[in-house]
Design a protein around this motif. Structure first.
Motif, mmCIF file in Angstrom:
data_model
loop_
_atom_site.group_PDB
_atom_site.id
_atom_site.type_symbol
_atom_site.label_atom_id
_atom_site.label_comp_id
_atom_site.label_asym_id
_atom_site.label_seq_id
_atom_site.Cartn_x
_atom_site.Cartn_y
_atom_site.Cartn_z
ATOM 1 N N PHE A 1 -30.579 -13.559 17.834
ATOM 2 C CA PHE A 1 -29.557 -13.387 17.229
ATOM 3 C C PHE A 1 -29.408 -14.552 15.824
ATOM 4 O O PHE A 1 -28.728 -14.250 14.949
ATOM 5 C CB PHE A 1 -28.036 -13.583 17.924
ATOM 6 C CG PHE A 1 -27.978 -12.459 19.096
ATOM 7 C CD1 PHE A 1 -28.119 -12.491 20.463
ATOM 8 C CD2 PHE A 1 -28.104 -11.139 18.583
ATOM 9 C CE1 PHE A 1 -27.905 -11.621 21.288
ATOM 10 C CE2 PHE A 1 -27.905 -10.003 19.397
ATOM 11 C CZ PHE A 1 -27.879 -10.227 20.838
ATOM 12 N N HIS B 1 -23.223 -6.746 9.367
ATOM 13 C CA HIS B 1 -24.112 -5.860 9.375
ATOM 14 C C HIS B 1 -23.785 -4.579 10.133
ATOM 15 O O HIS B 1 -22.798 -4.400 10.884
ATOM 16 C CB HIS B 1 -25.270 -6.337 9.712
ATOM 17 C CG HIS B 1 -25.746 -7.557 9.138
ATOM 18 N ND1 HIS B 1 -26.107 -7.757 7.869
ATOM 19 C CD2 HIS B 1 -25.682 -9.095 9.555
ATOM 20 C CE1 HIS B 1 -26.139 -8.711 7.257
ATOM 21 N NE2 HIS B 1 -26.162 -9.644 8.541
ATOM 22 N N LYS C 1 -24.815 -5.167 19.625
ATOM 23 C CA LYS C 1 -23.914 -4.367 18.700
ATOM 24 C C LYS C 1 -22.849 -5.364 18.232
ATOM 25 O O LYS C 1 -22.717 -5.407 16.722
ATOM 26 C CB LYS C 1 -23.453 -3.142 19.105
ATOM 27 C CG LYS C 1 -22.843 -2.324 18.083
ATOM 28 C CD LYS C 1 -22.207 -0.786 18.951
ATOM 29 C CE LYS C 1 -21.807 0.175 17.981
ATOM 30 N NZ LYS C 1 -20.294 -0.445 17.384
ATOM 31 N N VAL D 1 -30.276 -13.073 12.589
ATOM 32 C CA VAL D 1 -29.335 -12.153 12.186
ATOM 33 C C VAL D 1 -27.885 -13.072 11.483
ATOM 34 O O VAL D 1 -27.351 -12.719 10.398
ATOM 35 C CB VAL D 1 -28.443 -11.029 13.271
ATOM 36 C CG1 VAL D 1 -27.524 -10.239 12.824
ATOM 37 C CG2 VAL D 1 -29.756 -10.163 13.807
ATOM 38 N N ARG D 2 -27.745 -13.753 12.043
ATOM 39 C CA ARG D 2 -26.687 -14.992 11.598
ATOM 40 C C ARG D 2 -27.009 -15.485 10.394
ATOM 41 O O ARG D 2 -26.232 -16.175 9.737
ATOM 42 C CB ARG D 2 -26.237 -15.896 12.875
ATOM 43 C CG ARG D 2 -25.499 -15.090 13.922
ATOM 44 C CD ARG D 2 -25.332 -16.394 15.084
ATOM 45 N NE ARG D 2 -24.344 -15.655 16.003
ATOM 46 C CZ ARG D 2 -24.867 -15.730 17.503
ATOM 47 N NH1 ARG D 2 -25.725 -16.390 17.704
ATOM 48 N NH2 ARG D 2 -23.907 -15.090 18.369
ATOM 49 N N LEU E 1 -33.712 -5.803 15.373
ATOM 50 C CA LEU E 1 -33.633 -6.820 16.451
ATOM 51 C C LEU E 1 -34.222 -6.493 17.639
ATOM 52 O O LEU E 1 -34.018 -5.442 18.282
ATOM 53 C CB LEU E 1 -32.203 -6.980 16.535
ATOM 54 C CG LEU E 1 -31.483 -8.094 17.675
ATOM 55 C CD1 LEU E 1 -32.108 -9.547 17.407
ATOM 56 C CD2 LEU E 1 -30.139 -8.102 17.911
ATOM 57 N N ILE F 1 -29.142 -2.727 10.945
ATOM 58 C CA ILE F 1 -30.105 -3.234 12.209
ATOM 59 C C ILE F 1 -30.248 -2.491 13.129
ATOM 60 O O ILE F 1 -29.163 -2.227 13.776
ATOM 61 C CB ILE F 1 -29.797 -4.721 12.347
ATOM 62 C CG1 ILE F 1 -29.618 -5.627 11.097
ATOM 63 C CG2 ILE F 1 -30.711 -5.407 13.105
ATOM 64 C CD1 ILE F 1 -28.930 -6.943 11.168
ATOM 65 N N ILE G 1 -31.035 -1.896 17.204
ATOM 66 C CA ILE G 1 -31.223 -2.748 18.181
ATOM 67 C C ILE G 1 -32.500 -2.169 19.046
ATOM 68 O O ILE G 1 -32.562 -0.948 19.563
ATOM 69 C CB ILE G 1 -30.023 -2.828 19.212
ATOM 70 C CG1 ILE G 1 -28.802 -3.031 17.987
ATOM 71 C CG2 ILE G 1 -29.949 -3.595 20.240
ATOM 72 C CD1 ILE G 1 -27.674 -2.992 18.641
ATOM 73 N N ILE H 1 -24.197 -8.209 15.664
ATOM 74 C CA ILE H 1 -24.533 -7.637 14.534
ATOM 75 C C ILE H 1 -23.530 -7.350 13.600
ATOM 76 O O ILE H 1 -23.195 -7.671 12.600
ATOM 77 C CB ILE H 1 -25.495 -6.470 14.551
ATOM 78 C CG1 ILE H 1 -26.734 -7.068 15.247
ATOM 79 C CG2 ILE H 1 -25.684 -5.546 13.379
ATOM 80 C CD1 ILE H 1 -27.522 -5.724 15.995
ATOM 81 N N GLU H 2 -22.349 -6.747 14.158
ATOM 82 C CA GLU H 2 -21.195 -6.214 13.587
ATOM 83 C C GLU H 2 -20.309 -7.275 13.121
ATOM 84 O O GLU H 2 -19.626 -7.394 11.975
ATOM 85 C CB GLU H 2 -20.417 -5.334 14.089
ATOM 86 C CG GLU H 2 -21.167 -3.818 14.274
ATOM 87 C CD GLU H 2 -20.371 -2.853 14.981
ATOM 88 O OE1 GLU H 2 -19.499 -3.206 16.003
ATOM 89 O OE2 GLU H 2 -21.103 -1.690 15.031
ATOM 90 N N ALA I 1 -24.913 -1.867 13.043
ATOM 91 C CA ALA I 1 -25.762 -1.814 14.117
ATOM 92 C C ALA I 1 -26.202 -0.373 14.381
ATOM 93 O O ALA I 1 -25.138 0.178 14.281
ATOM 94 C CB ALA I 1 -25.271 -2.313 15.521
ATOM 95 N N CYS J 1 -21.326 -10.094 12.248
ATOM 96 C CA CYS J 1 -22.111 -10.858 11.158
ATOM 97 C C CYS J 1 -21.822 -10.020 9.743
ATOM 98 O O CYS J 1 -22.677 -10.411 8.620
ATOM 99 C CB CYS J 1 -23.661 -11.164 11.306
ATOM 100 S SG CYS J 1 -23.851 -12.319 12.778
#
Length: 124
Positions: free
Chosen positions: A96, A33, A25, A99-100, A67, A3, A5, A28-29, A35, A31
């Motif tokens: 966010f 994924h 970042k 993303v979640r 994102l 993803i 940013i 995202i991490e 970043a 979750c």
């Protein structure tokens, strides 16, 4: 999922930019994924804007999603990145929460493409 940013960088205080992109970042991490931040494009901060954009867009092409951070529409670079991501068919997150809500197979449980807003909830 990788993803990218995207958000306003030029003309903002460096500390604020670093804090906002670092927070994104981290989320995202958390979750699960990967970043990808334009702050890590390998160029010195004082490099020309066009050079930064070239490097950033190159990074974007290697991602699955983007994102869009709060107030992204105020940034020429973020608008360019958004347009490219949209044309490439990347998943576009405006908060966010999107993303979640990605499941383990990187399939959104809710369609966040239709919820475009300039007010991405950064406290979500």
């Amino acid at each position: 999922m990788k993803i990218y940013i995207s958000g306003s960088i030029s003309g903002r205080p460096e500390e604020e930019v670093i804090a906002r992109f670092s927070e994104a970042k981290q989320i995202i991490e958390q979750c699960g994924h990967t970043a990808v931040s334009p702050l890590n494009n390998g160029l010195p901060t004082d490099a020309a804007w066009r050079d930064h954009m070239k490097a950033d867009i190159n990074m974007l092409f290697d991602c699955d999603a983007i994102l869009m951070l709060f107030e992204w529409k105020r940034s020429k670079g973020a608008r360019i990145e958004h347009n490219i991501a949209t044309e490439l068919g990347l998943t576009v997150f405006y908060s966010f929460a999107g993303v979640r809500h990605m499941n383990s197979r990187n399939v959104p449980t809710i369609n966040y493409h239709s919820h475009e807003t300039d007010n991405a909830d950064l406290n979500d």
